[in-house]
Design an enzyme around this catalytic site. Structure first.
Site, PDB file in Angstrom:
ATOM      1  N   SER A  59      85.265  48.091  78.381  1.00 61.81           N
ATOM      2  CA  SER A  59      84.626  48.337  79.579  1.00 61.81           C
ATOM      3  C   SER A  59      83.705  49.471  79.330  1.00 61.81           C
ATOM      4  O   SER A  59      83.528  50.278  78.250  1.00 61.81           O
ATOM      5  CB  SER A  59      85.880  49.401  80.325  1.00 61.81           C
ATOM      6  OG  SER A  59      85.010  50.017  81.494  1.00 61.81           O
ATOM      7  N   TYR A  75      91.633  56.216  80.520  1.00 64.58           N
ATOM      8  CA  TYR A  75      90.898  54.706  80.478  1.00 64.58           C
ATOM      9  C   TYR A  75      89.747  54.993  79.415  1.00 64.58           C
ATOM     10  O   TYR A  75      89.410  54.289  78.654  1.00 64.58           O
ATOM     11  CB  TYR A  75      90.508  54.239  81.650  1.00 64.58           C
ATOM     12  CG  TYR A  75      90.076  52.905  81.821  1.00 64.58           C
ATOM     13  CD1 TYR A  75      91.036  52.055  81.574  1.00 64.58           C
ATOM     14  CD2 TYR A  75      88.824  52.414  82.164  1.00 64.58           C
ATOM     15  CE1 TYR A  75      90.512  50.606  81.538  1.00 64.58           C
ATOM     16  CE2 TYR A  75      88.274  51.324  82.160  1.00 64.58           C
ATOM     17  CZ  TYR A  75      89.225  50.293  81.965  1.00 64.58           C
ATOM     18  OH  TYR A  75      89.062  48.975  82.165  1.00 64.58           O
TER      19      TYR A  75
END
Ligand SMILES: NC(=O)c1ccc[n+]([C@@H]2O[C@H](COP(=O)([O-])OP(=O)(O)OC[C@H]3O[C@@H](n4cnc5c(N)ncnc54)[C@H](OP(=O)(O)O)[C@@H]3O)[C@@H](O)[C@H]2O)c1
Length: 153
Positions: A59, A75
């Site tokens: 990501s 994350y």
């Protein structure tokens, strides 16, 4: 079994903020998002053919340069760790002609983001397939958006 393309896609997203950096949640994301792709790739490595392509679905939230909003500790940290592992794997597997890419799929309408993304899973997948098709020894270790944009680390 011979593997020509390996896609490490599984991932989890937690939503810790600075005041609540839940260690168990951060550790879980690290295990699934960073350690998992390394171990899966290593375990399958003897099955990877010469010229195989390995895609890590990462990501842009793992990018330092692109972090303009903070938060999401587990994350961001786990995807940054995945990016580091992906570049190491690109170097370590180069001698076998195996190429590795770090691919950001876009903001995709999946369960992870409560279907609030701006691109369908089908369109994101089509872009990812193009990036995997374009992957080879000369660009191994790259960090790309599914739309073809090169992303900053
Ligand atoms: N959606 C976005 O906007 C977006 C943006 C950037 C990056 N990504 C990345 O894209 C990838 C796919 O995410 P998604 O949007 O499709 O999310 P999703 O809808 O939440 O799907 C995540 C997938 O990962 C699997 N998974 C989670 N933990 C697992 C584990 N411990 N072992 C095996 N499988 C596990 C899930 O399997 P189960 O259903 O069986 O649990 C599910 O198939 C992830 O790596 C994510 O970080 C997504």
């Amino acid at each position: 079994m011979r593997i020509d393309v390996l896609i490490n896609n599984a991932g989890v997203l937690g939503r810790e903020d600075f005041d609540n950096p839940d260690p168990a949640s951060i550790e879980h994301q690290f295990r699934v998002n960073a350690l998992g792709p390394l171990l899966v790739t290593q375990h399958l490595s003897s099955n990877l053919s010469k010229g195989a392509r390995v895609a890590m679905i990462t990501s842009r939230m793992g990018s330092m340069a692109d972090n303009g909003s903070g938060g999401y500790y587990g994350y961001r940290m786990s995807k940054a760790a995945l990016n580091a592992a992906g570049v190491s794997m690109a170097r370590d597997l180069a001698g076998r002609g195996i190429a590795v890419a770090l691919l950001h799929p876009g903001y995709v309408q999946t369960e992870m983001v409560n279907h609030g993304g701006d691109v369908s899973a089908e369109d994101a997948a089509a872009g990812l397939i193009k990036r995997i098709d374009a992957l080879g020894p000369d660009n191994s270790g790259s960090f790309w958006h599914a739309n073809g944009e090169s992303l900053p680390w």
